[in-house]
Design a protein around this motif. Sequence first.
Motif, mmCIF file in Angstrom:
data_model
loop_
_atom_site.group_PDB
_atom_site.id
_atom_site.type_symbol
_atom_site.label_atom_id
_atom_site.label_comp_id
_atom_site.label_asym_id
_atom_site.label_seq_id
_atom_site.Cartn_x
_atom_site.Cartn_y
_atom_site.Cartn_z
ATOM 1 N N GLY A 142 91.877 41.078 57.703
ATOM 2 C CA GLY A 142 93.249 40.618 57.845
ATOM 3 C C GLY A 142 93.432 39.142 57.584
ATOM 4 N N ALA A 143 92.361 38.365 57.733
ATOM 5 C CA ALA A 143 92.463 36.919 57.523
ATOM 6 C C ALA A 143 92.769 36.616 56.060
ATOM 7 N N ALA A 144 92.017 37.214 55.152
ATOM 8 C CA ALA A 144 92.266 36.996 53.729
ATOM 9 C C ALA A 144 93.624 37.555 53.330
ATOM 10 N N ARG A 145 93.991 38.678 53.908
ATOM 11 C CA ARG A 145 95.246 39.325 53.526
ATOM 12 C C ARG A 145 96.444 38.432 53.802
ATOM 13 N N ILE A 146 96.479 37.792 54.974
ATOM 14 C CA ILE A 146 97.644 36.985 55.316
ATOM 15 C C ILE A 146 97.723 35.737 54.443
ATOM 16 N N VAL A 147 96.579 35.105 54.138
ATOM 17 C CA VAL A 147 96.588 33.921 53.277
ATOM 18 C C VAL A 147 97.036 34.296 51.867
ATOM 19 N N ASP A 148 96.535 35.409 51.357
ATOM 20 C CA ASP A 148 96.919 35.824 50.007
ATOM 21 C C ASP A 148 98.394 36.219 49.941
ATOM 22 N N ASP A 149 98.900 36.849 51.007
ATOM 23 C CA ASP A 149 100.332 37.159 51.068
ATOM 24 C C ASP A 149 101.159 35.889 50.895
ATOM 25 N N LEU A 150 100.769 34.853 51.624
ATOM 26 C CA LEU A 150 101.527 33.605 51.595
ATOM 27 C C LEU A 150 101.410 32.917 50.237
ATOM 28 N N MET A 151 100.230 32.934 49.643
ATOM 29 C CA MET A 151 100.064 32.341 48.314
ATOM 30 C C MET A 151 100.997 33.018 47.311
ATOM 31 N N ARG A 152 101.029 34.341 47.332
ATOM 32 C CA ARG A 152 101.867 35.071 46.373
ATOM 33 C C ARG A 152 103.358 34.860 46.656
ATOM 34 N N LEU A 162 86.382 30.791 49.487
ATOM 35 C CA LEU A 162 87.029 29.819 48.617
ATOM 36 C C LEU A 162 87.175 30.366 47.201
ATOM 37 N N ASP A 163 86.121 30.993 46.684
ATOM 38 C CA ASP A 163 86.177 31.544 45.326
ATOM 39 C C ASP A 163 87.214 32.660 45.217
ATOM 40 N N ASP A 164 87.313 33.489 46.264
ATOM 41 C CA ASP A 164 88.306 34.565 46.242
ATOM 42 C C ASP A 164 89.723 34.007 46.220
ATOM 43 N N ARG A 165 89.977 32.964 47.010
ATOM 44 C CA ARG A 165 91.320 32.357 46.997
ATOM 45 C C ARG A 165 91.579 31.667 45.647
ATOM 46 N N ALA A 166 90.541 31.082 45.074
ATOM 47 C CA ALA A 166 90.687 30.496 43.732
ATOM 48 C C ALA A 166 91.065 31.567 42.725
ATOM 49 N N GLY A 167 90.490 32.757 42.875
ATOM 50 C CA GLY A 167 90.846 33.854 41.987
ATOM 51 C C GLY A 167 92.312 34.240 42.119
ATOM 52 N N VAL A 168 92.828 34.233 43.339
ATOM 53 C CA VAL A 168 94.254 34.505 43.537
ATOM 54 C C VAL A 168 95.092 33.419 42.864
ATOM 55 N N ALA A 169 94.698 32.161 43.050
ATOM 56 C CA ALA A 169 95.438 31.059 42.431
ATOM 57 C C ALA A 169 95.460 31.214 40.910
ATOM 58 N N ARG A 170 94.321 31.556 40.322
ATOM 59 C CA ARG A 170 94.277 31.721 38.861
ATOM 60 C C ARG A 170 95.130 32.902 38.415
ATOM 61 N N SER A 171 95.159 33.968 39.219
ATOM 62 C CA SER A 171 95.995 35.120 38.870
ATOM 63 C C SER A 171 97.474 34.754 38.884
#
Length: 536
Positions: free
Chosen positions: A304-314, A369-378
Amino acid sequence: MGLPVHVTRAALLRTSAVLVALVVAGVAPGCSHDGPARSTPDDARSSQAAPSSSSPSVAPVTGPPKVVPAVRSFTARSGPGWRPAPGARVVTDPHGPLADEARLLAGELGLTAAAGPARTGDVELALRPGEAGGPEGYRLTTRSGKVLVTAPAEAGAFYGTRTVRQAVRSGGGLPEGDIEDAPDRAQRGLHLDTARKHFDAAWIEARLRELADLKLNQLALHFSDDQGFRIESSTHPEIVSPAHLTKAEVRRIVALAGSLHITVIPELDSPGHLGAVLAAHPDLQLRDAAGRSTRGAVDISAPGAARIVDDLMREFAPLFPGPYWHLGGDEYHALMAPDPQAAYPQLARLARERFGPQGRVQDLATAWLDDRAGVARSLGRTPKAWNDGFFRGGTVTPDPAIEVEYWTGRELGARDPQEYLNEGRTVVNLNDRYLYYVLGEPNDFRYPTGELIYKEWSPAVLRGTAAVAAGTAGPGRVPGGRFAVWCDHADAQTPEQVANGIRLPLAATAQRLWDPRPPQLSWQDFTALYARVRGG
């Protein structure tokens, strides 16, 4: 157009009267005119020629133009120069790409924005694709009572108008001659902590105008931390602090920034500095082996930690259409323990499961960090992260596309900036020795005055006071830096005090990022000049 052969006494009196009016309006050196550009009528159909700025009643403008940051190159020519005079206009295609720049400058100088052709007394703006200097470079030519600003792109033309505006304030106008100008570094700006201390939209907009006049081109917003989450959210409204920016306000800020050729960089720091998120989601709180919570840190073993951060990024990506996304990555307290594997056994266990027997907690953090970078690049963004989010010797290596934002060598195990440069990484300079304005002055920080930035700092001084190896910190490797405001003790200063306190440090930072030469003025002369060009 040549000088008028005959100037009547009545014409001279009219000219003097208008010049006095211009002084009262704030066009003369030292007068403030910080409001928005005024809408002025188009007088292109007028058949009356503008009076020449070289009238014998007006002293010529001489000497190099006095602006902040200093122009890179000026070649003097014989002639009277240019001063704003009655009937003078700022000329460009009213439907073209520089129309906004023309209207802004005209409003600031009390002139009229108009269509061409240019005539004596006018300032003309024009794009010349392919002209040397890059997208932020410009040429400014003052000849025969006219000023011509040309640039290969809109940003360069805008910076040419900033030179015109400042030269009028500092010396009444522009000297006869040629300016060729462009920044040494591509990234130049302010990093603002709005999470620990709420700054309202009007305050931020005022800083944008200040940045633009200094030819700074970035504003980074650190809007989430332990003390607050400061942007309205529809995906997770439960995490938003009472004092925050609405999405409408953010759009307004970003639109103003775009008109001033400033990129707004969002920083959603993780996996540390998420206390405001954890207050609404305590199930995501990182706890050590003894069950004690770790301040601000999410448990990166919890899906759930990654999910909430990625939700906010998108969710926020459409609010911030610029090319960068700041991932944070700093001060994850699990990695600040003497033995992270023993202190956080659940993280150590997952690291071994994912990366084999040699997997460690730092590998898990690097993978985060790399996973969040992947979201940013997407999302079409170039990711950035703080230097203490990068670790050596792990099973997992940090994504090479992440720009390193180097701020400190104080943290346990902090790597020297030379290591990142030797790895071929891009490193942006936020050296906390010079570029940190920390409210309340904790941990031996002192409010910088700008003087040491001006005298000692350069983009190559990434850590402490020493420069990295010669030849490794050119504009392609260290593309610039930002001055940073951090609100560790939010009530230590009011927003007005912060604005006043960072004014000269921002000016000094702008000078050192624009012009690679050692400063030509003494610090006292530089501060006096900046007071004149900013109008106070």
